[in-house]
Design a protein around this motif. Structure first.
Motif, PDB file in Angstrom:
ATOM      1  N   ASP A 161      45.724  53.533  37.334  1.00 11.93           N
ATOM      2  CA  ASP A 161      43.761  53.210  37.427  1.00 11.93           C
ATOM      3  C   ASP A 161      43.655  51.891  36.279  1.00 11.93           C
ATOM      4  O   ASP A 161      42.933  51.339  36.626  1.00 11.93           O
ATOM      5  N   GLY A 162      44.765  52.218  35.709  1.00  8.23           N
ATOM      6  CA  GLY A 162      44.033  51.099  34.929  1.00  8.23           C
ATOM      7  C   GLY A 162      44.177  49.431  35.675  1.00  8.23           C
ATOM      8  O   GLY A 162      43.384  48.232  34.991  1.00  8.23           O
TER       9      GLY A 162
ATOM     10  N   TYR B 174      44.845  43.223  45.844  1.00  7.92           N
ATOM     11  CA  TYR B 174      45.818  44.426  45.547  1.00  7.92           C
ATOM     12  C   TYR B 174      45.145  46.002  44.614  1.00  7.92           C
ATOM     13  O   TYR B 174      45.565  46.868  44.936  1.00  7.92           O
ATOM     14  N   ARG B 175      44.374  45.633  44.304  1.00  6.59           N
ATOM     15  CA  ARG B 175      42.770  46.719  44.580  1.00  6.59           C
ATOM     16  C   ARG B 175      42.532  47.401  45.061  1.00  6.59           C
ATOM     17  O   ARG B 175      43.016  48.534  45.529  1.00  6.59           O
ATOM     18  N   GLY B 176      42.397  46.504  47.228  1.00 11.26           N
ATOM     19  CA  GLY B 176      43.105  47.627  48.147  1.00 11.26           C
ATOM     20  C   GLY B 176      44.098  48.307  48.299  1.00 11.26           C
ATOM     21  O   GLY B 176      44.279  49.353  48.881  1.00 11.26           O
ATOM     22  N   ASP B 177      45.459  47.396  47.834  1.00 13.55           N
ATOM     23  CA  ASP B 177      46.457  48.090  48.454  1.00 13.55           C
ATOM     24  C   ASP B 177      46.884  49.537  46.895  1.00 13.55           C
ATOM     25  O   ASP B 177      47.012  50.310  47.773  1.00 13.55           O
ATOM     26  N   LEU B 178      46.434  49.597  45.764  1.00 15.22           N
ATOM     27  CA  LEU B 178      46.204  50.515  44.989  1.00 15.22           C
ATOM     28  C   LEU B 178      45.194  51.536  46.125  1.00 15.22           C
ATOM     29  O   LEU B 178      45.398  53.214  45.554  1.00 15.22           O
ATOM     30  N   ARG B 179      44.402  51.045  46.323  1.00 15.50           N
ATOM     31  CA  ARG B 179      43.490  52.347  46.181  1.00 15.50           C
ATOM     32  C   ARG B 179      44.118  53.030  48.099  1.00 15.50           C
ATOM     33  O   ARG B 179      43.824  54.068  48.184  1.00 15.50           O
TER      34      ARG B 179
END
Length: 352
Positions: free
Chosen positions: A121-122, A143-148
């Protein structure tokens, strides 16, 4: 008067000597800012040589000499990241951000360290801040897309991968992962296009062949799927998932013997592979090898007692083996595990 003159001459001589030896003056005699810069530059050189422990010591000295040296905190954080000291790296990135809050590289670095710590989340928030500060920095979006994607927010992941591609139209991994998001959303044609573009940009990204094959199967393009599986297996013969996928494509094309052979190959590479056992059971059922099919379905259930499809398949197999009680029990279990068709088969066969 003579003494004063001699004293002056001595001073002049001393000054000349100091200037003549300026290249050998110790660092500790330099102003603190220059000392810090010297250690910093040394640390950067050692980092580039992958001498991370030595680089860390230099950045320590740079920060000790100049406590508000933002770049030194940033580079020490990067060094600690390479040494897998992720917690201390986050602390250094915190200092770097406090000193230089508009440094997108510090936000990005902290995101990477948080992701390595499992603080997703962070990390997602920091990637977002990076993208806000520098919208054309494709890795932040990617990388944000990967986390989502990992947390199942496929629509948001799709938007991030699209932003990454806008920032860098040659970003093969972004095309690949956008294809995976499209596939999860049921947009199979778009997924095939994205996987194809990823392969065009980076032909060695052969995992895209497997994923494109899966998307083609969803489009009922068994021939296209088989071509992709064959292309992949032409270079990689040690991947049980590839044999499983090709077996499924062959099953869907009605080539049950070849399908069973692929499932067997998957099991050679990965003994106890429940998916391959269940699928081989289905192929053997089609080939009227009912005993072999029952054995495979039972083995799949032994591997995964909650495997609803295996119960459903074994119910059909036991029906063919003239074991109505066993078939009814399996269909009921499949229904209990969430497959509504189990109820229909049980009702149609007169199961109480």
């Amino acid at each position: 008067m003579m003494q004063k003159l001699l004293f002056t001459i001595c001073l002049s001589t001393a000054g000349f000597a100091a200037q003549a030896q300026v290249d050998t003056v110790r660092a500790t005699t330099l102003p603190p800012a220059q000392v810090a810069e010297k250690y910093y530059n040394s640390g950067v050189a050692k980092f580039n040589q992958k001498s991370y422990q030595a680089a860390l010591q230099d950045f320590d000295q740079a920060i000790k000499t100049k406590a508000d040296f933002g770049k030194a905190y940033y580079n020490r954080a990067a060094t600690r990241y390479e040494l897998k000291q992720y917690g201390p790296a986050v602390q250094d990135y915190n200092q770097a951000i406090q000193l230089e809050p508009t440094s997108f590289t510090a936000w990005y670095g902290r995101a990477q360290a948080k992701q390595a710590l499992g603080e997703n989340d962070g990390a997602e928030q920091d990637y977002g801040k990076t993208a806000e500060l520098k919208p054309d920095y494709a890795p932040a979006w990617y990388y944000r897309g990967d986390l989502r994607f990992e947390k199942g927010d496929y629509q948001a992941a799709l938007a991030d991968f699209t932003a990454a591609i806008k920032a860098d139209p040659k970003y093969a991994y972004a095309y690949h992962d956008r294809g995976s998001a499209q596939r999860q959303l049921g947009n199979y044609a778009a997924a095939v296009q994205d996987y194809s573009e990823a392969l065009r940009l980076q032909p060695e990204l052969e995992v895209a062949l497997l994923n494109r094959a899966a998307a083609k199967r969803r489009q009922n393009d068994a021939k296209g799927a088989l071509a992709d599986y064959n292309a992949y297996l032409g270079h990689h013969t040690d991947n049980p998932v590839a044999y499983l996928g090709r077996g499924q494509a062959r099953f869907e094309a009605g080539d049950y013997k070849a399908a069973a052979d692929d499932f067997s190959k998957a099991l050679e590479l990965k003994p106890g592979y429940a998916l391959a056992l269940n699928n081989r059971a289905a192929a053997k059922l089609k080939l009227e090898d009912f005993k072999g099919a029952e054995a495979d379905a039972t083995a799949a259930i032994q591997q995964n007692a909650q495997y609803a499809e295996a119960y459903l398949n074994r119910g059909h197999i036991r029906e063919m083996l003239r074991n109505p009680a066993g078939a009814c029990a399996d269909w009921r279990k499949a229904a209990d595990l969430g497959i509504e068709a189990g109820k229909s088969y049980a009702a149609a066969s007169g199961c109480e």
